[in-house]
Write a protein that holds these residues in place. Structure first.
Motif, PDB file in Angstrom:
ATOM      1  N   ALA A  36       4.915  -6.016 -12.126  1.00 33.67           N
ATOM      2  CA  ALA A  36       5.591  -5.448 -10.954  1.00 33.67           C
ATOM      3  C   ALA A  36       6.389  -4.203 -11.337  1.00 33.67           C
ATOM      4  CB  ALA A  36       6.516  -6.492 -10.333  1.00 33.67           C
ATOM      5  N   ARG A  37       7.021  -4.221 -12.508  1.00 32.15           N
ATOM      6  CA  ARG A  37       7.771  -3.056 -12.969  1.00 32.15           C
ATOM      7  C   ARG A  37       6.837  -1.856 -13.175  1.00 32.15           C
ATOM      8  NH1 ARG A  37      10.623  -5.609 -16.626  1.00 32.15           N
ATOM      9  NH2 ARG A  37       9.312  -5.060 -18.398  1.00 32.15           N
ATOM     10  N   CYS A  38       5.676  -2.106 -13.759  1.00 28.57           N
ATOM     11  CA  CYS A  38       4.703  -1.022 -13.955  1.00 28.57           C
ATOM     12  C   CYS A  38       4.180  -0.506 -12.617  1.00 28.57           C
ATOM     13  CB  CYS A  38       3.541  -1.504 -14.814  1.00 28.57           C
ATOM     14  SG  CYS A  38       3.968  -1.805 -16.529  1.00 28.57           S
ATOM     15  N   LEU A  39       3.873  -1.435 -11.704  1.00 27.43           N
ATOM     16  CA  LEU A  39       3.375  -1.013 -10.396  1.00 27.43           C
ATOM     17  C   LEU A  39       4.430  -0.236  -9.618  1.00 27.43           C
ATOM     18  CD1 LEU A  39       1.316  -4.133  -9.289  1.00 27.43           C
ATOM     19  CD2 LEU A  39       0.434  -1.885  -9.919  1.00 27.43           C
ATOM     20  N   ARG A  40       5.699  -0.588  -9.783  1.00 27.52           N
ATOM     21  CA  ARG A  40       6.769   0.166  -9.135  1.00 27.52           C
ATOM     22  C   ARG A  40       6.769   1.619  -9.618  1.00 27.52           C
ATOM     23  NH1 ARG A  40      10.720  -2.717  -6.450  1.00 27.52           N
ATOM     24  NH2 ARG A  40      10.575  -4.956  -6.723  1.00 27.52           N
ATOM     25  N   GLN A  41       6.573   1.802 -10.925  1.00 24.76           N
ATOM     26  CA  GLN A  41       6.542   3.169 -11.455  1.00 24.76           C
ATOM     27  C   GLN A  41       5.320   3.922 -10.936  1.00 24.76           C
ATOM     28  OE1 GLN A  41       6.760   2.794 -15.699  1.00 24.76           O
ATOM     29  NE2 GLN A  41       8.997   2.817 -15.697  1.00 24.76           N
ATOM     30  N   VAL A  42       4.181   3.244 -10.896  1.00 27.63           N
ATOM     31  CA  VAL A  42       2.955   3.901 -10.436  1.00 27.63           C
ATOM     32  C   VAL A  42       3.073   4.277  -8.960  1.00 27.63           C
ATOM     33  CG1 VAL A  42       0.510   3.486  -9.940  1.00 27.63           C
ATOM     34  CG2 VAL A  42       1.457   2.827 -12.146  1.00 27.63           C
ATOM     35  N   LEU A  43       3.621   3.372  -8.156  1.00 24.31           N
ATOM     36  CA  LEU A  43       3.729   3.614  -6.713  1.00 24.31           C
ATOM     37  C   LEU A  43       5.017   4.341  -6.329  1.00 24.31           C
ATOM     38  CD1 LEU A  43       2.446   0.151  -5.441  1.00 24.31           C
ATOM     39  CD2 LEU A  43       1.169   2.287  -5.612  1.00 24.31           C
ATOM     40  N   ARG A  52      15.543  -2.950  -2.567  1.00 25.98           N
ATOM     41  CA  ARG A  52      15.422  -4.258  -1.887  1.00 25.98           C
ATOM     42  C   ARG A  52      13.969  -4.570  -1.514  1.00 25.98           C
ATOM     43  NH1 ARG A  52      19.568  -6.489  -3.803  1.00 25.98           N
ATOM     44  NH2 ARG A  52      21.559  -5.818  -2.985  1.00 25.98           N
ATOM     45  N   VAL A  53      13.032  -4.068  -2.327  1.00 22.72           N
ATOM     46  CA  VAL A  53      11.609  -4.355  -2.151  1.00 22.72           C
ATOM     47  C   VAL A  53      11.243  -5.412  -3.183  1.00 22.72           C
ATOM     48  CG1 VAL A  53       9.278  -3.407  -2.252  1.00 22.72           C
ATOM     49  CG2 VAL A  53      11.137  -2.032  -1.312  1.00 22.72           C
ATOM     50  N   SER A  54      10.734  -6.544  -2.732  1.00 21.52           N
ATOM     51  CA  SER A  54      10.419  -7.646  -3.644  1.00 21.52           C
ATOM     52  C   SER A  54       9.158  -7.348  -4.444  1.00 21.52           C
ATOM     53  CB  SER A  54      10.230  -8.944  -2.859  1.00 21.52           C
ATOM     54  OG  SER A  54       9.063  -8.875  -2.085  1.00 21.52           O
ATOM     55  N   ASN A  55       8.983  -8.104  -5.529  1.00 22.04           N
ATOM     56  CA  ASN A  55       7.779  -7.952  -6.348  1.00 22.04           C
ATOM     57  C   ASN A  55       6.525  -8.313  -5.558  1.00 22.04           C
ATOM     58  OD1 ASN A  55       9.353  -7.149  -8.455  1.00 22.04           O
ATOM     59  ND2 ASN A  55       9.218  -9.061  -9.580  1.00 22.04           N
ATOM     60  N   ARG A  56       6.636  -9.298  -4.697  1.00 22.98           N
ATOM     61  CA  ARG A  56       5.492  -9.699  -3.874  1.00 22.98           C
ATOM     62  C   ARG A  56       5.066  -8.551  -2.955  1.00 22.98           C
ATOM     63  NH1 ARG A  56       6.120 -15.275  -1.464  1.00 22.98           N
ATOM     64  NH2 ARG A  56       5.514 -15.747  -3.573  1.00 22.98           N
ATOM     65  N   THR A  57       6.041  -7.847  -2.393  1.00 22.90           N
ATOM     66  CA  THR A  57       5.738  -6.710  -1.527  1.00 22.90           C
ATOM     67  C   THR A  57       5.081  -5.581  -2.322  1.00 22.90           C
ATOM     68  OG1 THR A  57       7.661  -7.289  -0.193  1.00 22.90           O
ATOM     69  CG2 THR A  57       6.729  -5.105   0.149  1.00 22.90           C
ATOM     70  N   ALA A  62       0.110  -2.550  -3.467  1.00 22.94           N
ATOM     71  CA  ALA A  62      -0.906  -2.137  -4.433  1.00 22.94           C
ATOM     72  C   ALA A  62      -2.240  -2.838  -4.177  1.00 22.94           C
ATOM     73  CB  ALA A  62      -0.438  -2.443  -5.850  1.00 22.94           C
ATOM     74  N   LYS A  63      -2.249  -3.819  -3.259  1.00 24.00           N
ATOM     75  CA  LYS A  63      -3.443  -4.629  -2.976  1.00 24.00           C
ATOM     76  C   LYS A  63      -3.960  -5.239  -4.275  1.00 24.00           C
ATOM     77  CE  LYS A  63      -4.775  -1.935   1.014  1.00 24.00           C
ATOM     78  NZ  LYS A  63      -4.263  -0.590   0.934  1.00 24.00           N
ATOM     79  N   HIS A  64      -3.048  -5.930  -4.959  1.00 31.10           N
ATOM     80  CA  HIS A  64      -3.320  -6.445  -6.298  1.00 31.10           C
ATOM     81  C   HIS A  64      -2.843  -7.887  -6.398  1.00 31.10           C
ATOM     82  CE1 HIS A  64      -4.772  -5.169 -10.126  1.00 31.10           C
ATOM     83  NE2 HIS A  64      -3.681  -5.532 -10.768  1.00 31.10           N
ATOM     84  N   ARG A  65      -3.472  -8.651  -7.300  1.00 35.04           N
ATOM     85  CA  ARG A  65      -3.081 -10.039  -7.538  1.00 35.04           C
ATOM     86  C   ARG A  65      -2.093 -10.104  -8.699  1.00 35.04           C
ATOM     87  NH1 ARG A  65      -8.487 -13.351  -8.095  1.00 35.04           N
ATOM     88  NH2 ARG A  65      -6.989 -14.966  -8.607  1.00 35.04           N
TER      89      ARG A  65
END
Length: 154
Positions: A36-43, A52-57, A62-65
């Motif tokens: 989730a930390r990596c995806l936050r940087q990418v997005l 206040r955006v959760s990891n699930r969100t 990212a449309k990712h599992r």
């Protein structure tokens, strides 16, 4: 484009290196947090404390599992490679009792204390859950197309 690069370079190497590991719940949670930390940087999503955006969100955007699910799927695929080997092969005989899906570690005397989490029982339980029973999993392991279709559907 950045998401595709992350998946192909970072995530694939990470999951490949962890395919033989048996992670407990805390380690799976850390793995999902890293993803989730990596995806936050990418997005370009700020940390959860600020945005206040959760990891699930983040995963949904990212449309990712979750990485723990992807790892378990990869481990089931690795188990299929072991089970499709001839029963006389060393890899097959070291992993399971020939002709069954019972782990060879069940044959040994159990140590004192809490049992350690082991790779074969964990992945075997997931394969049995996906196949609808351990007998179905063993039958599916003998046919590569059936097994791969079963793993894709999970």
């Amino acid at each position: 484009r950045r998401l595709d690069i992350y998946i192909s370079y970072v995530e694939s190497k990470l999951l490949y290196g962890l395919a033989c590991c048996c992670l407990n719940k805390a380690e799976q949670r850390r793995l999902d947090g890293f993803q989730a930390r990596c995806l936050r940087q990418v997005l370009r999503i700020p940390p959860a404390y600020y945005s206040r955006v959760s990891n699930r969100t983040v995963l949904e955007r990212a449309k990712h599992r979750p990485a723990s699910d992807l790892l378990l799927k990869q481990q089931v695929q690795l188990l299929e490679r072991v089970l499709e080997m001839p029963q006389e092969s060393q890899m097959h005989s070291i992993t399971v009792v020939p002709g069954t899906l019972q782990p060879t570690t069940n044959q040994y005397v159990r140590r004192v204390g809490r049992p350690r989490k082991e790779w074969i029982p964990t992945v075997m339980a997931e394969a049995a859950r996906v196949a609808g029973g351990s007998a179905n999993a063993f039958a599916a392991a003998q046919d590569e197309r059936v097994w791969r279709g079963m793993v894709r559907a999970s």
